[in-house]
Design a protein around this motif. Structure first.
Motif: not given
Length: 65
Positions: A45-65
């Motif tokens: 759970e802590r690992g999942i929450q750390r991933k979700l709070s990362s910049r990548r998941w907070n600003t998915p529009e910047q991924l360039g997909w």
């Protein structure tokens, strides 16, 4: 949880205990295994929450997909 069920099944076949001390020992073992499962789930759970709070998941529009 599958591991707990498997261990219980294997232990029942190998050494059934009908005394109070045997039942107490089995209960303590199950309690210990349950705490280990909860600790593992807490780690996941802590690992999942750390991933979700990362910049990548907070600003998915910047991924360039």
């Amino acid at each position: 949880m599958h591991m707990l069920a498997y261990n219980s099944h294997a232990e029942r076949e190998s050494a059934p205990s009908s005394t109070a001390d045997g039942i107490r020992a089995e209960l303590l073992e199950w309690s210990s295994q349950g705490r280990a499962v909860l600790a593992s789930l807490d780690w996941v759970e802590r690992g999942i929450q750390r991933k979700l709070s990362s910049r990548r998941w907070n600003t998915p529009e910047q991924l360039g997909w």
